[in-house]
Each structure stands twice: as structure tokens, then as C-alpha cells.
Scaffold this active site. Structure first.
Site, short mmCIF file in Angstrom:
data_model
loop_
_atom_site.label_atom_id
_atom_site.label_comp_id
_atom_site.label_asym_id
_atom_site.label_seq_id
_atom_site.Cartn_x
_atom_site.Cartn_y
_atom_site.Cartn_z
N CYS A 71 0.82 -1.16 -0.13
CA CYS A 71 -0.09 0.02 0.18
C CYS A 71 0.84 0.95 0.05
O CYS A 71 1.98 1.37 0.62
CB CYS A 71 -1.11 -0.08 0.97
SG CYS A 71 -0.42 0.96 2.68
N GLU A 72 0.42 2.16 -0.74
CA GLU A 72 1.20 3.32 -0.90
C GLU A 72 1.37 4.23 0.09
O GLU A 72 2.13 5.36 0.27
CB GLU A 72 0.85 4.16 -2.24
CG GLU A 72 -0.46 4.57 -2.26
CD GLU A 72 -0.76 5.36 -3.52
OE1 GLU A 72 -0.07 5.12 -4.48
OE2 GLU A 72 -1.63 6.40 -3.54
N HIS A 73 0.53 4.00 1.23
CA HIS A 73 0.09 5.20 2.32
C HIS A 73 1.00 4.59 3.52
O HIS A 73 1.60 5.48 4.16
CB HIS A 73 -0.99 5.01 2.82
CG HIS A 73 -2.21 5.57 1.68
ND1 HIS A 73 -3.31 5.10 1.34
CD2 HIS A 73 -2.04 6.60 0.87
CE1 HIS A 73 -4.13 5.49 0.54
NE2 HIS A 73 -3.30 6.78 0.14
N HIS A 74 1.21 3.18 3.44
CA HIS A 74 2.33 2.92 4.59
C HIS A 74 3.38 1.97 4.14
O HIS A 74 4.26 1.54 5.15
CB HIS A 74 1.22 2.04 5.83
CG HIS A 74 0.14 2.64 6.18
ND1 HIS A 74 -0.98 2.73 5.59
CD2 HIS A 74 -0.02 3.34 7.19
CE1 HIS A 74 -1.88 3.34 6.41
NE2 HIS A 74 -1.40 4.17 7.33
N GLN A 112 -5.75 -0.33 -3.59
CA GLN A 112 -6.39 -1.50 -4.06
C GLN A 112 -7.29 -1.22 -5.28
O GLN A 112 -7.28 -1.93 -6.43
CB GLN A 112 -7.29 -2.15 -3.20
CG GLN A 112 -7.66 -3.59 -3.52
CD GLN A 112 -8.50 -4.30 -2.31
OE1 GLN A 112 -7.87 -4.33 -1.18
NE2 GLN A 112 -9.39 -5.22 -2.96
N HIS A 140 -5.14 -6.18 4.29
CA HIS A 140 -4.52 -5.10 4.37
C HIS A 140 -3.69 -5.16 5.76
O HIS A 140 -4.35 -4.84 6.86
CB HIS A 140 -5.11 -3.78 4.48
CG HIS A 140 -5.67 -3.41 3.02
ND1 HIS A 140 -5.20 -2.50 1.95
CD2 HIS A 140 -6.44 -4.00 2.10
CE1 HIS A 140 -5.77 -2.66 0.85
NE2 HIS A 140 -6.66 -3.79 0.91
N CYS A 142 -1.78 -2.88 6.90
CA CYS A 142 -1.58 -1.63 7.57
C CYS A 142 -2.79 -1.45 8.27
O CYS A 142 -2.60 -0.72 9.23
CB CYS A 142 -1.54 -0.53 6.36
SG CYS A 142 -2.82 -0.45 5.36
ZN ZN Z 1 -1.92 1.49 3.91
#
Ligand code: ZN
Length: 197
Positions: A71-74, A112, A140, A142
Site C-alpha cells: 500500500c502506498e500510504h504505509h 487496491q 491489508h 496496514c
Molecule cells: Zn495502508
């Protein structure tokens, strides 16, 4: 990259020079390069020689394709199963190439919803089928590892194009064949697959 990872270990309160961590920067770099290898893979090269002209238009389904993404956020993994279907107009893709396509787009920093759309859009672009459908079910880390929104750490996204969007019976036939029991979140909804804080 290895120097950055050494710094990261130190920032986390570790001693990068202790025995167990000595080769960690090298391993982490190797792992990250593999897990983001999709950036350096050319779709046309992968599909080269695997597009065939046919004169039938029955639904083609490839289901339960395992995928692993970040995931690009975490920068934490999300992973699960991908189901792909299309109805050929004049061309089909070699069956073994579908999991390769899923890999190309999974091995990048992703959300996703975008991953799901990219796979569907690429199939539409390459063989112009009567319709294409992609459903992805993923866990996920994260969310589940951080203990937030546990009920949402499993996420289902879909991208339905052409006949799968326009024809409810076609769509239901596909969903029946992949035996999806969970509610589907379509890519039209503006929700991110993981919380970004
Ligand atoms: Zn994430």
C-alpha cells in the site's frame, strides 16, 4: 538504498551493526526491488506473442490468482486473490499471461482500487473485448497489524467494463462463478482501500 535502511534501523532505536542486522540493508533492498519490479516490466513485452485471434465470444475466467502488493500510504503489504473475466470480441490473451499482468501492476506502490482498474483497463486496451471484469479480495496489513478498523482490513474491489457493466445477467454469471460472498466496493466510490493516517 542500503545506507538509508541503516539510518532507518538506527532511527527505530536499533543498532545496525549488531550481527543479526548486518546484512539486513542488503536483504531489504533486494526485497523492495523485487516487490516493486512492476515499474520496470513492460506490458507489451510480457504479452508479446500471446494474443490470439478467435471466433468465439464465451466468457473467459481466470480466478483465484494470488497477488501481493504494497500500500502506498504505509508501504505495508496487502494481498489476496484476483479474479479476471472477459468476453472476447476477436482476440484472447494466453491464459498464463493473466497472472503475469496481475503481477506487473501488483508489484508497485498501490491502492487496491487503482490496481483493480489498471488490470481491467489494460485488458480492454490490449484486446478490445466485449467486456472485462476484475474483482480483487485482499487483506491489508496496514490495518490489521495496527489494530485499526479491523472490520475493514478485508477489502473487495471491482472494475466492470463493457458487457459486465451494462448487462446485469453477465455480471451475475461472473460473480456466481467466482462465488463471491462479500459485498463489492466498486472503483467508482471515492474510498481509499486503507486509511491514510
Ligand atoms: Zn495502508
Amino acid at each position: 538504498m542500503q545506507e538509508l535502511i541503516r539510518q532507518l534501523l538506527a532511527e527505530l532505536g536499533e543498532d545496525p551493526s549488531r550481527e543479526g542486522l548486518l546484512n539486513t540493508p542488503k536483504r531489504v533492498e533486494k526485497a523492495l526491488r523485487f516487490l516493486t519490479g512492476g515499474y520496470n516490466t513492460d506490458v507489451d513485452e510480457v504479452l508479446n506473442g500471446a494474443l490470439f485471434t478467435v471466433d468465439y465470444s464465451e466468457m473467459v475466467i481466470v480466478k483465484d490468482v494470488d497477488f501481493y502488493s504494497l500500500c502506498e500510504h504505509h508501504l505495508l503489504p496487502f494481498f489476496g486473490k484476483c479474479h479476471v473475466a472477459y468476453i472476447p470480441r476477436t482476440k484472447v490473451i494466453g491464459l498464463s499471461k493473466i497472472p503475469r499482468l496481475v503481477d506487473i501492476f501488483s508489484r508497485r506502490l498501490q491502492i487496491q482500487e487503482r490496481l483493480t482498474s489498471q488490470i481491467a483497463d489494460t485488458i480492454r486496451e490490449k484486446i478490445n473485448p466485449l467486456g472485462v471484469a476484475v474483482v480483487m479480495e485482499a487483506t491489508h496489513l496496514c490495518m490489521s497489524m495496527r489494530g485499526v478498523e479491523k472490520q475493514n482490513s478485508f477489502c473487495v474491489t471491482s472494475s466492470m467494463l463493457g458487457a459486465f457493466r451494462d448487462n446485469a445477467r453477465t455480471r451475475m454469471e461472473f460473480l456466481e462463478l467466482i462465488k463471491l460472498r462479500t459485498a463489492i466496493r466498486t472503483t467508482a466510490e471515492p474510498m481509499a482501500a486503507c486509511v491514510d493516517d
